[in-house]
Scaffold this motif. Structure first.
Motif, PDB file in Angstrom:
ATOM      1  N   GLY C  40      15.165 -12.328  -6.153  1.00 35.58           N
ATOM      2  CA  GLY C  40      15.826 -12.969  -5.024  1.00 35.58           C
ATOM      3  C   GLY C  40      14.833 -13.778  -4.226  1.00 35.58           C
ATOM      4  N   GLU C  41      15.365 -14.657  -3.377  1.00 35.47           N
ATOM      5  CA  GLU C  41      14.475 -15.438  -2.515  1.00 35.47           C
ATOM      6  C   GLU C  41      13.840 -14.510  -1.484  1.00 35.47           C
ATOM      7  N   SER C  44      15.626 -11.726   1.087  1.00 37.86           N
ATOM      8  CA  SER C  44      16.890 -11.268   0.515  1.00 37.86           C
ATOM      9  C   SER C  44      17.000  -9.747   0.511  1.00 37.86           C
ATOM     10  N   LYS C  46      14.764  -7.476  -0.917  1.00 35.42           N
ATOM     11  CA  LYS C  46      14.223  -6.755  -2.080  1.00 35.42           C
ATOM     12  C   LYS C  46      13.223  -5.687  -1.652  1.00 35.42           C
ATOM     13  N   HIS C 212      10.288 -13.085  -7.366  1.00 35.24           N
ATOM     14  CA  HIS C 212      11.213 -14.197  -7.226  1.00 35.24           C
ATOM     15  C   HIS C 212      11.150 -15.071  -8.480  1.00 35.24           C
ATOM     16  N   MET C 227      19.420 -10.333  -5.985  1.00 40.00           N
ATOM     17  CA  MET C 227      19.823 -10.068  -4.606  1.00 40.00           C
ATOM     18  C   MET C 227      19.939 -11.369  -3.830  1.00 40.00           C
ATOM     19  N   TYR C 228      20.922 -11.372  -2.935  1.00 40.03           N
ATOM     20  CA  TYR C 228      21.073 -12.530  -2.057  1.00 40.03           C
ATOM     21  C   TYR C 228      21.493 -12.036  -0.675  1.00 40.03           C
ATOM     22  N   ALA C 229      20.712 -12.356   0.333  1.00 39.79           N
ATOM     23  CA  ALA C 229      21.022 -12.034   1.732  1.00 39.79           C
ATOM     24  C   ALA C 229      21.344 -10.549   1.917  1.00 39.79           C
ATOM     25  N   TYR C 249      24.849 -18.026  -7.933  1.00 41.06           N
ATOM     26  CA  TYR C 249      23.488 -17.966  -7.436  1.00 41.06           C
ATOM     27  C   TYR C 249      22.511 -17.689  -8.576  1.00 41.06           C
ATOM     28  N   VAL C 274      18.663 -19.017   2.817  1.00 40.13           N
ATOM     29  CA  VAL C 274      19.363 -17.745   2.956  1.00 40.13           C
ATOM     30  C   VAL C 274      19.808 -17.589   4.410  1.00 40.13           C
ATOM     31  N   ARG C 280      25.510 -15.925   9.649  1.00 45.87           N
ATOM     32  CA  ARG C 280      26.183 -15.405   8.462  1.00 45.87           C
ATOM     33  C   ARG C 280      27.601 -15.945   8.406  1.00 45.87           C
TER      34      ARG C 280
END
Lengths: 307, 342, 323
Positions: C40-41, C44, C46, C212, C227-229, C249, C274, C280
């Protein structure tokens, strides 16, 4: 900071929230965030005001002796009367009047010695930063030597040569405070010298004096202002210490430290003579130090919220 | 390590010579007749005055006078007190243990409580304890210690009668100075002759406690503030997370992995406090009539005993730069990165 | 039974009034001896997930989960003292920046032996021998003399090897590697990855690889969670996901690997960043950036639904479309 540019001319459509606050307003927001600093500021304003208005505020002449009321207790004690609110000292002088007049002296010593240390300190510091090779290292060596002597001891030694008294106290304290200003100015000026705006001014043909005082110095002001506050408070402490040792302002002048020197003999029967002058010193110094902490929070760009 | 010490020593020498220049100049700046200032001889006879000038080397050019001064220092001739006629060196060495004892106790007090308060305040950041400690620390930092001493005397000595007002030992005890440190001397005397000197050690301790607290107050405040901010900084470091990820106990993470690194700036500050301590000793010894270097210097100034003032200040300044040198070395030991720096 | 089971884990930071969920409803299982990649970025969630599991958040984050079980022990109810017997021994972790992850005041040897003393009670010659053995296992040349070196005397790659030696000292069942090669030179990166995988095989550890860099995962991992956000966008077997990514994604991530973006197209990336604490979206968290976004995505948050041998959090999974 001094070099913050005003936002471009705002049009009616511009969001108000997006325009920059004025530097002064921004500073006040940071400063007032710290409650202790505001309390310190209020206290110091009160002290300054009473120092300025001393002849009108003080109920009595500070050196007038009332032989009928020697060591009279303060008003809230048994035997105290509203004639002398804070009681009298061993010669029957009104303590409150002496404290109010003492504020004049302490603030005067603090202010004068800060200016007397800051002006040459800044100039020497700038010279040391602009000519780091020979002149700079010579100045810094000299400052190192002055720093090696304990501050109070150096002040005592200087007063020992010059003799006690108000002017000599100020000179001694200013000399003691000098090295810190030189170091601080040199350090901040050295970092500024590497910035592009200085190079740009150089290329534009700015003269040395202009480079030093118009270009570089305003950008070193934040730490200098914070340090000046701190050295103001230590000047008050040192002046009081010299007075206490009998080397400072001479009696009967109502200096806070000098007042304590003679009060020593009365700790068994007149606590107010001992307690009140010292408490005044402590509270003033504490107030200034609280302000200094607030100034640091408000001015230090590292802690400043990123814009 | 050896070359590291040598490098630091190289920085030390110019500072020392600078100090000798100041003390050399000091006595020559005092207004008045130089013979009178330096040896206390007052004479109106021009011939005798000229003789004295010659005998003291004051008719030589100023740079030769400085060379003479350095030569005297190097051979241990620090002059004589105008008042007692004792050599300055002898007076210094007799009085110094009293100041050292006081300063060591003050620093011990400041270091133990300052570190403890700073560490706990950092761990409990934002708590009532943290705010309380930091408020007290700023108050201590702002304290006029001569007044603080008087207040403590007023409360503990006059009101409660727990501690004596002044001096190092009750006059009822007659203890020969052996080490010069009253605590040790009293303890030795008590051990040697328990019937005669019973309670001497306790008495010496009672005499020491208030002066040590007074002298230690500002260093205590400075150390507490510095420890807290340094701990907070180190607690954010990656290696502290690594230490926790190893499953080490919180105590070990705090005291071994964090404090060891947080100590480095605290040590520097402690070293700088030695100067404050010597300045504070002047005030503390005056208040408590403690027979040490600080009181000696102040008395010398008020008696115009200039040889004592001149070389007394030189001794104290030398001491301060020596202690700072030792702190520098300790700094190198605590911080391997400095030690190995080229 | 799986070695590590995480069910519906959430981690919250900030005040009660103004909380920020760094991790939201995360499910993850890891079996013994397998390599799982978490991709993930930055931001995110992790690392936070793994730190929460190991109890390294130090009271800063609030942890809620239906299940947080490691090797049969419930990490949610376990005491801090019991947890410390597991952490550093059965679960250990290596971090991104080796230059700051080692304590500058202690020698490398001291820092390795510290773990061995604590968890295995080794002393004296046995301790020293084991430390030396570990240094050799992570292929540090002149291991014996390096034991008395300080971290600042080692290069980044060497420091990371030391960190690995420390992490595997007690033969952990699970090793978490948080971006273990990001801070290193490109030439060193491959060596460290190779070392990690060979140690994983010889010690039969489970390895969670946080990165990443999808290319690394493709090479070594069996399973993958994207994973994202703070949420799992997609998880499943590495070959499945690489062949047919199901979440938009994941697809975007895959396209950003140079080998995958064939032809003359420019490197494709998702526009935007993100979402943070305050921005959100009310619907799918990816909706502002998703190239396939539809009305439903903006209105309704998708749930994680089972698919193939994994799961995906998307109203319109790409894999379904193709089948």
């Amino acid at each position: 900071m001094a070099n913050v540019q005003a936002s471009p001319v705002a049009t009616a459509a511009d969001d108000v929230a997006l325009s920059y606050p004025s530097p002064l307003k921004e500073f006040w927001q940071g400063f007032s965030h710290n409650k202790g600093a505001v309390a310190g500021l209020v206290f110091m304003l009160a002290i300054t005001l009473s120092a300025l208005l001393a002849p009108w505020l003080a109920p009595y002449n500070p050196i007038e002796q009332y032989r009928d009321a020697i060591l009279a207790p303060p008003v809230w004690m048994d035997g105290g009367s509203s004639r002398f609110l804070f009681g009298t000292d061993e010669l029957g002088r009104d303590l409150l009047s002496r404290l109010i007049h003492g504020a004049r002296l302490s603030l005067l010593i603090g202010l004068t010695s800060v200016v007397m240390a800051m002006v040459p300190g800044v100039i020497l510091g700038l010279i040391a930063a602009f000519f780091p090779k020979v002149l700079g290292s010579l100045i810094m060596r000299l400052m190192d030597i002055m720093m090696a002597l304990p501050a109070l001891l150096l002040a005592v030694a200087i007063v020992a040569i010059l003799g006690p008294g108000l002017i000599n106290t100020m000179i001694a304290i200013a000399i003691v405070a000098l090295p810190a200003y030189v170091r601080l100015t040199r350090a901040s000026a050295m970092t500024e010298l590497n910035r592009d705006y200085v190079t740009a001014s150089r290329v534009a043909g700015a003269g040395l004096v202009r480079l030093m005082f118009v270009c570089v110095l305003p950008n070193c002001m934040a730490p200098l202002i914070v340090h000046a506050t701190m050295s103001f408070s230590s000047a008050i402490l040192e002046a009081a210490a010299l007075g206490f040792l009998g080397l400072g302002v001479q009696p009967p002048t109502p200096e806070w430290g000098t007042m304590l020197a003679s009060a020593r003999d009365y700790i068994e029967r007149a606590w107010w003579v001992v307690t009140l002058p010292g408490l005044t010193i402590l509270l003033s110094v504490l107030a200034i130090n609280l302000m200094g902490d607030g100034l640091r929070d408000a001015l230090d760009p590292k802690l400043k919220r990123a814009a | 390590m050896f070359s590291f010490i040598l490098r630091r020593l190289g920085l030390l020498l110019p500072t020392f010579f600078g100090i000798t220049l100041i003390t050399f100049g000091l006595i020559r700046l005092i207004p008045g007749d130089p013979v009178e200032v330096m040896v206390g001889e007052r004479t109106l006879d021009p011939q005798m005055h000229a003789d004295a000038m010659h005998r003291l080397g004051l008719d030589k050019p100023i740079y030769l006078q400085y060379v003479d001064y350095l030569h005297n220092l190097a051979t241990g001739h620090l002059g004589e007190s105008l008042v007692t006629k004792d050599s300055v060196w002898k007076e210094f060495t007799t009085l110094f243990p009293a100041t050292l004892e006081l300063a060591v106790m003050a620093m011990l007090f400041a270091a133990v409580f300052g570190l403890l308060a700073g560490v706990i305040a950092a761990i409990k950041r934002g708590s009532i304890f943290d705010h309380g400690v930091m408020g007290l620390a700023l108050t201590g930092f702002s304290m006029p210690i001569f007044w603080w001493g008087l207040i403590l005397i007023m409360f503990f000595s006059v009101k409660l009668g727990w501690t004596p007002v002044s001096g190092r030992l009750d006059l009822a005890f007659d203890i020969a100075p052996r080490t010069g440190f009253m605590l040790i001397d009293a303890w030795l005397a008590e051990a040697a002759d328990p019937s005669l000197n019973a309670g001497a050690f306790k008495d010496a301790l009672k005499h020491l406690i208030l002066p040590a607290i007074v002298l230690g107050t500002i260093p205590l405040a400075v150390i507490a503030r510095m420890t807290r901010s340094s701990m907070l900084e180190v607690l954010r470091e990656d290696y502290v997370r690594t230490a926790r990820a190893k499953g080490l106990s919180p105590a070990r993470v705090i005291f071994i992995h964090t404090l060891r690194n947080a100590m480095i700036p605290v040590l520097t500050v402690m070293g700088l406090q030695v100067g404050t301590l010597m300045g504070g000793a002047v005030l503390t010894e005056t208040i408590f009539s403690w027979p040490g270097i600080g009181k000696w210097l102040i008395d010398a100034i008020s008696r115009r005993d200039y040889p004592v003032v001149q070389n007394g200040i030189l001794m104290v300044a030398t001491l301060v730069i020596l202690v700072n040198f030792i702190v520098d070395i300790l700094y190198g030991i605590a911080n391997p990165r400095i030690r190995h720096a080229k | 039974m799986s070695l590590l089971q995480i069910k519906n884990l959430s981690v919250e930071f900030g005040s009660d009034k103004n909380p920020f969920r760094a991790v939201e409803g995360l499910d993850l299982t890891v079996d013994q001896g397998e390599i799982v990649g978490i991709v993930g970025e930055s931001g995110s969630g992790k690392s936070v997930t793994m730190m929460a599991m190991m109890g390294l958040l130090e009271g800063q984050g609030r942890i809620v989960a239906d299940k947080l079980q490691f090797d049969g022990k419930n990490l949610l109810t376990i005491s801090a003292r019991e947890r410390r017997k597991i952490v550093g021994k059965d679960i250990s972790m290596i971090f991104q920046d080796p230059m700051t992850a080692l304590n500058p005041s202690f020698t490398v040897g001291y820092q390795i032996m510290e773990v061995l003393k604590l968890h295995q009670g080794l002393r004296g010659a046995a301790l020293k021998a084991r430390a030396l053995e570990l240094m050799e296992m992570v292929e540090i040349p002149a291991a014996a003399s390096r034991l008395s070196a300080y971290p600042h005397q080692l290069s980044g790659g060497m420091s990371q090897r030391v960190a690995i030696a420390m992490a595997i000292a007690c033969n952990p069942k699970l090793l978490i590697a948080d971006e273990p090669t990001t801070a290193l030179d490109v030439t060193i990166q491959a060596q460290i990855m190779e070392l990690l995988v060979s140690l994983q095989q010889s010690q039969n550890m489970a390895l969670i690889l946080i990165t990443h860099d999808l290319a690394v995962v493709a090479e070594v991992a069996q399973r993958l969670a994207v994973m994202y956000a703070g949420q799992v966008a997609e998880m499943g077997q590495v070959p499945d996901i690489f062949r047919h990514p199901s979440h938009p994604y994941t697809e975007a991530l895959l396209k950003s690997i140079p080998e995958h973006s064939k032809g003359a197209h420019r490197l494709s990336t998702l526009p935007g960043i993100v979402p943070g604490q305050y921005d959100r979206p009310s619907g799918c968290l990816l909706s502002p950036r998703c190239p396939y976004v539809q009305e439903r995505c903006r209105a309704e948050r998708p749930a994680l639904t089972a698919q193939r041998q994994g799961a995906v959090r998307c109203h319109f999974p790409l894999y379904d479309k193709e089948s």
